[in-house]
Scaffold this active site. Structure first.
Site, PDB file in Angstrom:
ATOM      1  CG  ASP A  67       6.207 -15.576  26.983  1.00 17.18           C
ATOM      2  OD1 ASP A  67       5.454 -15.946  26.267  1.00 17.18           O
ATOM      3  OD2 ASP A  67       7.407 -15.351  26.560  1.00 17.18           O
ATOM      4  CG  ASN A 136      17.190  -9.913  23.162  1.00 17.44           C
ATOM      5  OD1 ASN A 136      16.367 -10.677  22.770  1.00 17.44           O
ATOM      6  ND2 ASN A 136      16.852  -8.841  23.967  1.00 17.44           N
ATOM      7  CG  HIS A 138      13.862 -12.482  23.887  1.00 19.16           C
ATOM      8  ND1 HIS A 138      13.673 -11.288  23.888  1.00 19.16           N
ATOM      9  CD2 HIS A 138      12.881 -13.282  22.892  1.00 19.16           C
ATOM     10  CE1 HIS A 138      12.504 -11.162  23.017  1.00 19.16           C
ATOM     11  NE2 HIS A 138      11.938 -12.046  22.637  1.00 19.16           N
ATOM     12  CD  GLU A 143      14.298  -9.658  26.955  1.00 22.56           C
ATOM     13  OE1 GLU A 143      15.240 -10.231  26.076  1.00 22.56           O
ATOM     14  OE2 GLU A 143      13.644  -8.629  27.001  1.00 22.56           O
TER      15      GLU A 143
HETATM   16  C1  F6R Z   1       6.779 -15.085  23.293  1.00 21.41           C
HETATM   17  C2  F6R Z   1       7.946 -15.633  23.076  1.00 21.41           C
HETATM   18  C3  F6R Z   1       8.983 -14.659  22.432  1.00 21.41           C
HETATM   19  C4  F6R Z   1       9.082 -14.603  20.778  1.00 21.41           C
HETATM   20  C5  F6R Z   1       9.924 -13.645  20.345  1.00 21.41           C
HETATM   21  C6  F6R Z   1       9.824 -13.290  19.008  1.00 21.41           C
HETATM   22  O1  F6R Z   1       5.911 -16.109  23.674  1.00 21.41           O
HETATM   23  O2  F6R Z   1       8.287 -16.788  23.163  1.00 21.41           O
HETATM   24  O3  F6R Z   1      10.448 -15.272  22.598  1.00 21.41           O
HETATM   25  O4  F6R Z   1       8.863 -15.717  20.315  1.00 21.41           O
HETATM   26  O5  F6R Z   1       9.923 -12.362  21.155  1.00 21.41           O
HETATM   27  O6  F6R Z   1       8.631 -12.563  18.747  1.00 21.41           O
HETATM   28  P1  F6R Z   1       8.298 -12.206  17.056  1.00 21.41           P
HETATM   29  O7  F6R Z   1       7.833 -13.663  16.607  1.00 21.41           O
HETATM   30  O8  F6R Z   1       6.941 -11.316  17.549  1.00 21.41           O
HETATM   31  O9  F6R Z   1       9.298 -11.623  16.431  1.00 21.41           O
END
Ligand code: F6R
Length: 260
Positions: A67, A136, A138, A143
């Site tokens: 992303d 959450n 994701h 989301e």
């Molecule tokens: C971003 C991604 C997101 C993160 C998730 C956890 O490329 O894939 O799904 O893995 O938001 O983020 P952290 O590791 O910062 O808690």
């Protein structure tokens, strides 16, 4: 789903790094799907160390990131382009021409999303998709209520995701509202999925993903449908699971068995 519960945060990071290293060493042209976020930073550090200190080479790898924020140029310090350069790419021998992230600053994000999918196909598909998980549930920026068949597209971020990511933006900046993200369907097309989740803040999402129903309310639960999905956890992230005894019985402290 293979559930590996490691003794500590460091052990979970090391286990994940070793699995990625084995994947890269074991094929001639690996195609890695990459994630960003705080969880991945120690993992990329560990991979860079393995590159420096062992024969681990990324020279033949292609990479596709999950992303990027919409409206953010690659040279913005909080962009995922910058994150990947700083966290991994500049520390290893990867050919930057084979690293791909969606362009959040594209004139037409819909065209960019389609072209990103086409580039994944042209590379032969993703051989190993690395994933983190949001509180959450994701994965990527899919989301809750994202279609489990979705492809790369623009998604509106939830307020909780924006709050979690606000720390990376300056005090005068507004955290982005939208992201371009691989879809859940895109992720499920990877030949293997590997998730790293650490810390107690992820315990509820991890439990919903592994032991809850398959539901768009927890997009990560779609991994239950994947034939080769591995989840590496530390004990804090595993704290909400009910079947821990079973997971520990199969893979004590997340170690490999003779069938792995
Ligand atoms: C971003 C991604 C997101 C993160 C998730 C956890 O490329 O894939 O799904 O893995 O938001 O983020 P952290 O590791 O910062 O808690």
């Amino acid at each position: 789903m293979k559930v590996l519960i490691c003794k500590s945060h460091d052990a979970a990071v090391e286990r994940t790094a070793n699995m990625i290293a084995a994947h890269v060493r074991g094929r001639s042209a690996p195609v890695l799907g990459l994630a960003t976020g705080g969880t991945m930073l120690p993992l990329y550090e560990r991979l860079a160390k393995l590159h420096r200190e062992t024969d681990l080479s990324f020279a033949d790898c292609s990479t596709f990131n999950l992303d990027e924020y919409v409206g953010i140029a690659p040279d913005h310090p909080a962009s995922y382009h910058s994150y990947m350069r700083e966290a991994l790419f500049r520390h290893v021998d990867i050919d930057l021409r084979r690293t791909h992230l969606p362009r959040g600053d594209a004139d037409d994000v819909h065209v960019e999303a389609e072209s990103f999918e086409a580039r994944i196909d042209a590379a032969g598909g993703i051989s190993l998709q690395l994933l983190g998980i949001g509180q959450n549930g994701h994965i990527g920026f899919n989301e809750p209520t994202s279609s489990l068949g979705s492809r790369t597209r623009i998604k509106t971020l939830t307020e909780s995701t924006r709050t979690a990511n606000r720390q990376y933006f300056g005090p005068d900046e507004t955290a982005p509202r939208y992201a371009l993200t691989m879809g859940v369907g895109t992720i499920l097309n990877a030949r293997e999925c590997l998730m790293l989740a650490t810390g107690s803040s992820k315990a509820a999402a991890v439990a919903a993903m592994i032991e809850g129903p398959v539901s768009a309310v927890c997009p990560a639960s779609a991994l239950q449908l994947h034939a080769r999905a591995t989840v590496v956890l530390d004990r804090d992230a595993a704290a909400g699971l009910r079947l821990t005894d079973y997971y520990q019985h199969v893979h004590p402290n997340g170690e490999a068995t003779r069938f792995d």
